[in-house]
Scaffold this active site. Structure first.
Site, mmCIF file in Angstrom:
data_model
loop_
_atom_site.group_PDB
_atom_site.id
_atom_site.type_symbol
_atom_site.label_atom_id
_atom_site.label_comp_id
_atom_site.label_asym_id
_atom_site.label_seq_id
_atom_site.Cartn_x
_atom_site.Cartn_y
_atom_site.Cartn_z
ATOM 1 N N SER A 10 41.077 25.266 -67.484
ATOM 2 C CA SER A 10 39.718 25.912 -66.897
ATOM 3 C C SER A 10 38.657 25.700 -67.691
ATOM 4 C CB SER A 10 40.017 27.275 -66.574
ATOM 5 O OG SER A 10 38.738 27.994 -66.212
ATOM 6 N N HIS A 35 40.639 22.472 -63.678
ATOM 7 C CA HIS A 35 40.564 23.762 -63.024
ATOM 8 C C HIS A 35 38.565 24.157 -62.918
ATOM 9 C CE1 HIS A 35 41.739 27.661 -60.846
ATOM 10 N NE2 HIS A 35 40.810 28.040 -61.573
ATOM 11 N N ASP A 37 35.895 26.842 -62.012
ATOM 12 C CA ASP A 37 35.911 28.133 -61.423
ATOM 13 C C ASP A 37 34.503 28.259 -60.798
ATOM 14 O OD1 ASP A 37 38.142 29.538 -61.852
ATOM 15 O OD2 ASP A 37 37.836 29.062 -64.079
ATOM 16 N N MET A 39 31.494 30.633 -59.001
ATOM 17 C CA MET A 39 31.379 32.090 -58.951
ATOM 18 C C MET A 39 30.054 32.208 -58.565
ATOM 19 S SD MET A 39 33.150 33.693 -62.403
ATOM 20 C CE MET A 39 34.786 33.033 -62.830
ATOM 21 N N HIS A 68 38.074 26.233 -57.692
ATOM 22 C CA HIS A 68 38.514 27.756 -57.413
ATOM 23 C C HIS A 68 37.274 28.222 -56.731
ATOM 24 C CE1 HIS A 68 40.357 31.763 -58.881
ATOM 25 N NE2 HIS A 68 40.070 31.663 -57.765
ATOM 26 N N MET A 70 35.274 31.064 -55.963
ATOM 27 C CA MET A 70 35.206 32.789 -56.029
ATOM 28 C C MET A 70 33.922 33.049 -55.304
ATOM 29 S SD MET A 70 37.024 33.259 -59.606
ATOM 30 C CE MET A 70 36.734 31.514 -59.966
ATOM 31 N N MET A 139 46.627 35.394 -58.754
ATOM 32 C CA MET A 139 45.667 35.516 -59.691
ATOM 33 C C MET A 139 46.316 36.650 -60.760
ATOM 34 S SD MET A 139 42.899 33.887 -59.457
ATOM 35 C CE MET A 139 42.040 34.676 -60.744
ATOM 36 N N GLY A 144 36.627 36.694 -61.925
ATOM 37 C CA GLY A 144 35.447 36.896 -62.404
ATOM 38 C C GLY A 144 35.023 36.486 -63.761
ATOM 39 N N PHE A 145 36.139 36.708 -64.747
ATOM 40 C CA PHE A 145 35.561 36.352 -66.112
ATOM 41 C C PHE A 145 36.856 35.685 -66.844
ATOM 42 C CE2 PHE A 145 33.424 40.216 -64.620
ATOM 43 C CZ PHE A 145 32.148 39.757 -65.210
ATOM 44 N N GLY A 146 36.751 34.906 -67.512
ATOM 45 C CA GLY A 146 37.731 34.237 -68.569
ATOM 46 C C GLY A 146 37.933 35.396 -69.735
ATOM 47 N N ASP A 177 46.662 32.157 -62.566
ATOM 48 C CA ASP A 177 45.337 31.979 -63.293
ATOM 49 C C ASP A 177 45.012 33.161 -63.725
ATOM 50 O OD1 ASP A 177 42.732 31.137 -63.923
ATOM 51 O OD2 ASP A 177 42.051 31.032 -61.739
ATOM 52 N N GLY A 179 44.390 34.807 -68.061
ATOM 53 C CA GLY A 179 45.263 35.329 -69.161
ATOM 54 C C GLY A 179 46.589 34.838 -69.566
ATOM 55 N N GLY A 199 42.177 28.852 -69.569
ATOM 56 C CA GLY A 199 40.753 28.531 -70.207
ATOM 57 C C GLY A 199 40.713 28.692 -71.642
HETATM 58 C C1 DX5 Z 1 38.884 34.019 -63.443
HETATM 59 C C2 DX5 Z 1 38.956 32.302 -63.409
HETATM 60 C C3 DX5 Z 1 40.231 31.778 -64.290
HETATM 61 C C4 DX5 Z 1 39.582 32.127 -65.758
HETATM 62 C C5 DX5 Z 1 40.994 31.758 -66.566
HETATM 63 O O1 DX5 Z 1 38.064 34.361 -62.511
HETATM 64 O O2 DX5 Z 1 39.475 32.189 -62.102
HETATM 65 O O3 DX5 Z 1 40.277 30.559 -64.011
HETATM 66 O O4 DX5 Z 1 38.786 30.893 -65.954
HETATM 67 O O5 DX5 Z 1 40.560 31.937 -67.818
HETATM 68 P P1 DX5 Z 1 41.503 32.666 -68.988
HETATM 69 O O6 DX5 Z 1 42.382 31.532 -69.169
HETATM 70 O O7 DX5 Z 1 40.401 32.318 -70.209
HETATM 71 O O8 DX5 Z 1 41.966 33.915 -68.574
HETATM 72 ZN ZN ZN Z 2 40.226 30.165 -61.631
#
Ligand code: DX5
Ligand code: ZN
Length: 234
Positions: A10, A35, A37, A39, A68, A70, A139, A144-146, A177, A179, A199
Site C-alpha cells: 500500500s 494497492h 488508497d 480517501m 481501494h 474509500m 478490513m 482511513g489511516f495507515g 488490509d 495492520g 503499507g
Molecule cells: C487503511 C488503508 C490501508 C492502509 C494499510 O484505510 O486501506 O490500505 O494503507 O496500511 P498499514 O499496512 O500501515 O496498516
Molecule cells: Zn487499503
C-alpha cells in the site's frame, strides 16, 4: 516462502517524494500488485490521493494497480481512474445503497472488482454479492489511516468469508488490509486470506522495501502449521 499468498504493498505508507523509486523496488522484490488508497475526507476522516497518482504510477510499473475507494460516491470516480490506468477496484459495502449497481458498473468497464467490509460489519453481508466479485476485502483496521493496529476480532470473520467463498465461488480472493506485519500476516493467512495489503510493514521499515517484503513473506509459511485453536489465543 509461500507463493500462493500475494503481497499488495500500500503506497499510503510510501515516501511520496520517492514514490516511483519505491514502487519499482516493490516490483523488483516480487510484489503482486500495488494497492492505492483513495480517501475523500467524507467516507473516512482523511484525504489521500486521486487519479493523477495512478496516471504517474502507470508509467513506472507493470504491476496491476488496485484502487481501494474509500469515498462516498465511488461510481463518480470510476471512469477517471480507468483512464488513468487502474486495473481493479475495491469498493465498500458500507454506505453504498446500490452496491450491486456499482459492482456491475466496474465489471462493465472490464475490471475485476472486490467488495470491502469494515471490522464491525458482519461477513454475512457479502453472501448475495460474492458470486459477482473477484475479491472480498476484510478490513483488519478501521479504514482511513495507515499504521494502525490489527483488529483481532476480524480473524474469525476472515475464516467465515473463506468458508462462504469455498461454497459459492472458490476462485475469489480473500484479501486483508490494515495492520498486516510479520506477526499478524500468519494469523490472517491461517484464517484463509490469500492477498495481504501492507503499507507500514513494507514502506515504513528502515531495512528497505526488498528486505521488508522478504521479512513478511518469511513469516507466512508458519501460519499453515498452526492450528486454529492456537491462533485464537495468539
Ligand atoms: C487503511 C488503508 C490501508 C492502509 C494499510 O484505510 O486501506 O490500505 O494503507 O496500511 P498499514 O499496512 O500501515 O496498516
Ligand atoms: Zn487499503
Amino acid at each position: 516462502m509461500n507463493n500462493d499468498v500475494k503481497l499488495a504493498p500500500s503506497i499510503l505508507a510510501a515516501d511520496f517524494a520517492r514514490l516511483g523509486e519505491q514502487v519499482a523496488q516493490a516490483e523488483q522484490a516480487g510484489a503482486d500488485r500495488i494497492h492505492v488508497d483513495v480517501m475523500d475526507g467524507h467516507f473516512v476522516p482523511n484525504l489521500s490521493m486521486g487519479a493523477p497518482i495512478v496516471q504517474s504510477l502507470r508509467r513506472v510499473t507493470r504491476l496491476p494497480l488496485e484502487i481501494h475507494l474509500m469515498v462516498t460516491d465511488p461510481d463518480f470516480f470510476l471512469d477517471e481512474f480507468v483512464e488513468a490506468g487502474a486495473d481493479s477496484f475495491l469498493v465498500h459495502w458500507e454506505g453504498n445503497a446500490n452496491l450491486h449497481r456499482t459492482v456491475q458498473r466496474i465489471k462493465a468497464l472490464g475490471k475485476p472488482v472486490g467488495v470491502a467490509i469494515n471490522p464491525a460489519t458482519p461477513a454475512a453481508v457479502l453472501e448475495e454479492i460474492l458470486q459477482d466479485i473477484d475479491q472480498a476485502l476484510i478490513m483488519t483496521v478501521n479504514p482511513g489511516f495507515g499504521h494502525q493496529h490489527f483488529v483481532p476480532t476480524t480473524v474469525p470473520k476472515i475464516r467465515r468469508v473463506r468458508q462462504m467463498i469455498e461454497q459459492v465461488k472458490s476462485g475469489c480472493d480473500v484479501e486483508v488490509d490494515g495492520g498486516i506485519d510479520a506477526k499478524t500476516a500468519p494469523l490472517a493467512v491461517a484464517a484463509g486470506a490469500n492477498v495481504l495489503v501492507a503499507g507500514t510493514a513494507i514502506f515504513g521499515e528502515t531495512e528497505g522495501v526488498a528486505a521488508a517484503m522478504e521479512h513478511l513473506r518469511a513469516a507466512i509459511p508458519q501460519a499453515s502449521k498452526e492450528r486454529p485453536e492456537q491462533i485464537k489465543h495468539a
